[in-house]
Design a protein around this motif. Structure first.
Motif, mmCIF file in Angstrom:
data_model
loop_
_atom_site.group_PDB
_atom_site.id
_atom_site.type_symbol
_atom_site.label_atom_id
_atom_site.label_comp_id
_atom_site.label_asym_id
_atom_site.label_seq_id
_atom_site.Cartn_x
_atom_site.Cartn_y
_atom_site.Cartn_z
ATOM 1 N N ASN A 50 0.822 -1.210 0.000
ATOM 2 C CA ASN A 50 0.000 0.000 0.000
ATOM 3 C C ASN A 50 0.859 1.265 0.000
ATOM 4 O OD1 ASN A 50 0.945 0.022 2.626
ATOM 5 N ND2 ASN A 50 -1.050 -0.367 3.570
ATOM 6 N N GLN A 51 2.174 1.088 -0.194
ATOM 7 C CA GLN A 51 3.108 2.194 -0.357
ATOM 8 C C GLN A 51 3.956 1.898 -1.598
ATOM 9 O OE1 GLN A 51 3.823 5.013 2.122
ATOM 10 N NE2 GLN A 51 1.665 4.479 2.420
ATOM 11 N N TYR A 52 4.183 2.934 -2.416
ATOM 12 C CA TYR A 52 4.802 2.724 -3.723
ATOM 13 C C TYR A 52 5.879 3.787 -3.974
ATOM 14 C CZ TYR A 52 0.189 0.533 -4.104
ATOM 15 O OH TYR A 52 -0.953 -0.190 -3.864
ATOM 16 N N GLY A 53 6.944 3.396 -4.662
ATOM 17 C CA GLY A 53 7.996 4.334 -5.018
ATOM 18 C C GLY A 53 8.701 3.910 -6.284
ATOM 19 N N VAL A 54 9.636 4.768 -6.738
ATOM 20 C CA VAL A 54 10.477 4.480 -7.896
ATOM 21 C C VAL A 54 11.920 4.469 -7.423
ATOM 22 C CG1 VAL A 54 11.220 5.219 -10.183
ATOM 23 C CG2 VAL A 54 8.853 5.617 -9.454
ATOM 24 N N TYR A 55 12.620 3.353 -7.661
ATOM 25 C CA TYR A 55 14.013 3.200 -7.243
ATOM 26 C C TYR A 55 14.865 2.834 -8.452
ATOM 27 C CZ TYR A 55 13.323 3.520 -2.183
ATOM 28 O OH TYR A 55 13.065 3.976 -0.913
ATOM 29 N N GLY A 56 16.179 3.074 -8.313
ATOM 30 C CA GLY A 56 17.102 2.745 -9.382
ATOM 31 C C GLY A 56 18.427 2.260 -8.844
ATOM 32 N N GLN A 57 19.205 1.631 -9.716
ATOM 33 C CA GLN A 57 20.522 1.134 -9.353
ATOM 34 C C GLN A 57 21.443 1.241 -10.558
ATOM 35 O OE1 GLN A 57 23.132 0.706 -7.313
ATOM 36 N NE2 GLN A 57 21.867 -0.645 -6.019
ATOM 37 N N MET A 58 22.712 1.574 -10.289
ATOM 38 C CA MET A 58 23.754 1.543 -11.312
ATOM 39 C C MET A 58 24.753 0.446 -10.961
ATOM 40 S SD MET A 58 26.592 4.412 -12.429
ATOM 41 C CE MET A 58 25.446 5.532 -13.225
ATOM 42 N N PHE A 59 25.160 -0.322 -11.983
ATOM 43 C CA PHE A 59 26.103 -1.413 -11.789
ATOM 44 C C PHE A 59 27.420 -1.108 -12.496
ATOM 45 C CE2 PHE A 59 21.958 -3.502 -11.430
ATOM 46 C CZ PHE A 59 22.120 -4.232 -10.269
ATOM 47 N N SER A 60 28.508 -1.554 -11.889
ATOM 48 C CA SER A 60 29.812 -1.489 -12.533
ATOM 49 C C SER A 60 29.889 -2.510 -13.658
ATOM 50 C CB SER A 60 30.909 -1.763 -11.504
ATOM 51 O OG SER A 60 30.911 -3.147 -11.152
ATOM 52 N N SER A 61 31.006 -2.529 -14.359
ATOM 53 C CA SER A 61 31.189 -3.480 -15.451
ATOM 54 C C SER A 61 31.142 -4.926 -14.989
ATOM 55 C CB SER A 61 32.517 -3.203 -16.161
ATOM 56 O OG SER A 61 33.598 -3.299 -15.240
ATOM 57 N N ALA A 62 31.406 -5.157 -13.686
ATOM 58 C CA ALA A 62 31.371 -6.521 -13.142
ATOM 59 C C ALA A 62 30.100 -6.819 -12.359
ATOM 60 C CB ALA A 62 32.586 -6.741 -12.242
ATOM 61 N N GLY A 63 29.160 -5.862 -12.317
ATOM 62 C CA GLY A 63 27.898 -6.110 -11.637
ATOM 63 C C GLY A 63 27.864 -5.685 -10.190
ATOM 64 N N ALA A 64 28.796 -4.837 -9.752
ATOM 65 C CA ALA A 64 28.771 -4.324 -8.378
ATOM 66 C C ALA A 64 27.786 -3.156 -8.287
ATOM 67 C CB ALA A 64 30.157 -3.870 -7.945
ATOM 68 N N ARG A 65 27.025 -3.105 -7.197
ATOM 69 C CA ARG A 65 26.072 -2.017 -6.986
ATOM 70 C C ARG A 65 26.822 -0.729 -6.657
ATOM 71 N NH1 ARG A 65 23.604 -6.551 -4.767
ATOM 72 N NH2 ARG A 65 24.710 -6.218 -2.794
ATOM 73 N N LEU A 66 26.472 0.377 -7.328
ATOM 74 C CA LEU A 66 27.162 1.642 -7.153
ATOM 75 C C LEU A 66 26.308 2.700 -6.463
ATOM 76 C CD1 LEU A 66 28.961 1.883 -10.612
ATOM 77 C CD2 LEU A 66 29.837 0.948 -8.462
ATOM 78 N N TRP A 67 24.996 2.528 -6.420
ATOM 79 C CA TRP A 67 24.115 3.489 -5.768
ATOM 80 C C TRP A 67 23.612 2.917 -4.438
ATOM 81 C CZ3 TRP A 67 20.766 5.208 -10.579
ATOM 82 C CH2 TRP A 67 21.513 6.127 -11.323
ATOM 83 N N THR A 68 24.511 2.523 -3.578
ATOM 84 C CA THR A 68 24.246 1.878 -2.280
ATOM 85 C C THR A 68 23.553 0.535 -2.486
ATOM 86 O OG1 THR A 68 22.015 2.682 -1.686
ATOM 87 C CG2 THR A 68 23.888 4.180 -1.296
ATOM 88 N N ASP A 69 23.614 -0.317 -1.486
ATOM 89 C CA ASP A 69 23.017 -1.645 -1.613
ATOM 90 C C ASP A 69 21.500 -1.602 -1.741
ATOM 91 O OD1 ASP A 69 25.383 -2.997 -1.632
ATOM 92 O OD2 ASP A 69 25.359 -3.481 0.513
ATOM 93 N N GLY A 70 20.889 -0.555 -1.198
ATOM 94 C CA GLY A 70 19.432 -0.456 -1.278
ATOM 95 C C GLY A 70 18.925 0.244 -2.513
ATOM 96 N N GLY A 71 19.832 0.774 -3.334
ATOM 97 C CA GLY A 71 19.410 1.500 -4.515
ATOM 98 C C GLY A 71 19.107 2.950 -4.216
#
Length: 571
Positions: free
Chosen positions: A353-374
């Motif tokens: 009942n709560q909604y949002g828009v989140y995103g994530q950027m990955f390095s060339s090897a698939g590491a999360r770059l915008w914090t672990d939570g996105g």
């Protein structure tokens, strides 16, 4: 990603030659979007594909005559509709009373290639047909297109997809359910000839059911296909994902076998994975799974041109805040300048009942770059969020989405690649106009974005809107050439050429000039000029170098106004 297709203005001769009169134009008012079609009854399931003038094709299913027919509109960079005001009728063959998905792409000649299923051959049995329509509204594969399915075989063939290759051919893929679940692939030449046999190449598995193949171009005349492979039956179905390279002859590349992308088995039957080309003959894929009803996770994978998986096995997880969050319906793109992959999704709380828009950027090897939570682009709130659609360019990304349920607005925000907000969200279509569905997006002119959707402001119609990089709506905001000056010119002196291509161009006034080379995926592959030049005639050369495949490229000149382009063929 910078694309040559988003920056060039259509020649005036095109506007004079198409059927019908120009109508509409992009509006600057969120209550006055461009009406692509709002005829009687329902218009639904829009598709959009960009053209080289910074405009687009928009297609949709239409029940104005009772049953569902397929229509098409050509829109130029300024929002003028170039076909008849309510669209060009593509097919009025019999359809089901309900619709399945279909696909559209645009080739290098700005022709729309559309593939869909209907019951033209046998009642209640879906067969696949393809059409190629020019920017002037010509039916290049005949008035009835090309039937890709074998009419003598009993099979339910739905949701076909298409990829147009740099060689000018079109590769199609679709699933079929008859005695078992299979996939079929076909390639048509630009003239509509069947290149992979009369009825294509059918692939099955004696143990697993194959379904939902999606193709994107790779290399000069091949395609990457992402598909589901399942055992069991609903609700105990176990689904894996595979990606394979369809080579020029229709065989499997990558050591003669598809690669396993995901084998955790928790993808639902109604979840459709996404695949997009990376501009380097590989592809980015994203999907979400649900190990149980309280855990929904988004995953991303990047496969290169050799079939190597660049991210961890079973994909890189977009967000780890899984204790009290659900992550669903992702959409991704690749940023070639820094070898980064971006994904955006709908985020919900456990109670949904709560909604949002989140995103994530990955390095060339698939590491999360915008914090672990996105990255929280739109924090959780009580307004429903759906149809998150990103669009990248050299400087950042648009992220569009629906906000609301019964009364729905179309909203867009823009971020830089460092995750910082540029502007927004801004409303480009007001909630007071009613409900909306099926949001689609493509690049426009001068870095703008074009969105189209199904809209219930009257009954269900198709509407569209252009938004500029500064967050304004309306016509594209580029720098026009100074009145009274001749337009810049660009020509290729020898075409085709082997190894090195020479160009001659003129600039109408002294100033900053850029001359770039793009491949047909829209990736910038060379910068020939970037700086101040005097007025007059100039020369440049492009030495393609090792590793640059033969094929069609585009040179794009910017000199004080909207860009001009020249097509180049490298042998």
């Amino acid at each position: 990603m910078e694309t040559w297709g988003s920056s060039v203005v259509m020649a005036a001769v095109l506007m004079l030659s198409v059927a019908g009169s120009a109508a509409g134009q992009w509006s600057a008012d969120s209550l006055g979007n461009l009406e692509v079609c709002d005829a009687v009854n329902e218009q639904s399931v829009p598709k959009i594909a960009p053209t080289s003038d910074g405009g687009c094709f928009v297609s949709w299913f239409d029940s104005r005559s009772g049953g569902y027919c397929l229509y098409l509109q050509r829109i130029d960079a300024d929002g003028n509709e170039l076909f008849d005001p309510d669209g060009l009728l593509i097919s009025d063959h019999e359809q089901q009373s309900w619709l399945v998905d279909y696909d559209m792409a645009v080739d290098a000649g700005d022709n729309a290639v559309i593939v869909f299923s209907d019951t033209r051959n046998t009642p209640d049995e879906l067969d696949v047909s393809a059409y190629r329509i020019s920017s002037e509204g010509e039916f290049l594969w005949g008035p009835d297109g090309v039937c890709l399915s074998n009419p003598s075989e009993s099979s339910f063939e739905a949701a076909p997809t298409v990829a147009v290759t740099p060689a000018g051919n079109s590769i199609f893929a679709w699933g079929g359910s008859g005695s078992d679940y299979t996939m079929t692939f076909q390639k048509l030449s630009s003239s509509g000839d069947r290149l992979w046999g009369d009825w294509g190449i059918t692939v099955n598995d004696p143990v697993r059911s194959l379904s939902m193949p999606i193709v994107v171009p790779s290399g000069q005349d091949s395609a990457i296909v992402l598909f589901k492979s399942s055992t069991g039956s609903y609700p105990s179905q176990v689904t894996w994902l595979y990606a394979g390279l369809l080579d020029a002859s229709g065989g499997w590349g990558w050591d003669d076998t598809p690669v396993l992308v995901y084998n955790s088995g928790d993808i639902s039957p109604w979840s459709v994975p996404e695949i997009v080309p990376d501009g380097e003959d590989g592809a980015v894929m994203c999907w979400y799974d649900a190990a149980d009803l309280s855990t929904f996770e988004v995953w991303v994978q990047h496969v290169d041109a050799s079939g190597d998986l660049l991210f961890p096995a079973n994909g890189a997880q977009a967000s780890t805040n899984s204790d009290d969050r659900l992550h669903m319906n992702p959409s991704a793109f690749y940023w070639p300048a820094q070898d980064r992959t971006l994904v955006f999704w709908v985020e919900e709380n456990d109670n949904q009942n709560q909604y949002g828009v989140y995103g994530q950027m990955f390095s060339s090897a698939g590491a999360r770059l915008w914090t672990d939570g996105g990255l929280a682009l739109v924090p959780l709130g009580s307004s429903q969020i759906s149809f998150v659609r990103p669009l990248g360019d050299p400087d950042g990304a648009y992220v569009a989405y629906f906000r609301g349920s019964g009364s729905t607005s179309v909203r867009v925000l823009r971020i830089g690649y460092d995750g910082s907000p540029d502007w927004g969200p801004v409303t480009i279509s007001a909630a007071s106009l009613g409900g909306k569905d099926d949001l689609v997006q493509s690049p426009g002119c001068w870095g703008s974005g074009i969105l189209a959707w199904c809209d219930n402001r009257n009954d269900y119609g198709i509407y569209a809107q252009n938004i500029n990089p500064d967050g304004t709506m309306g016509p594209p905001t580029g720098v026009e050439t100074e009145p009274g000056l001749a337009a810049p010119t660009l020509a290729v002196t020898a075409n085709p050429a082997i190894g090195c291509i020479d160009l001659v161009f003129s600039t109408p006034a002294a100033g900053e000039v850029s001359l770039l080379v793009f491949d047909l995926s829209g990736r910038s592959v060379a910068t020939l000029v970037d700086g101040a030049l005097p007025a007059g005639e100039h020369e440049a050369s492009w030495a393609a170098g090792e590793g640059m495949p033969a094929g069609v490229y585009m040179a794009v000149l910017r000199a004080g106004g909207r860009p001009v382009r020249a097509r180049m063929v490298l042998l």
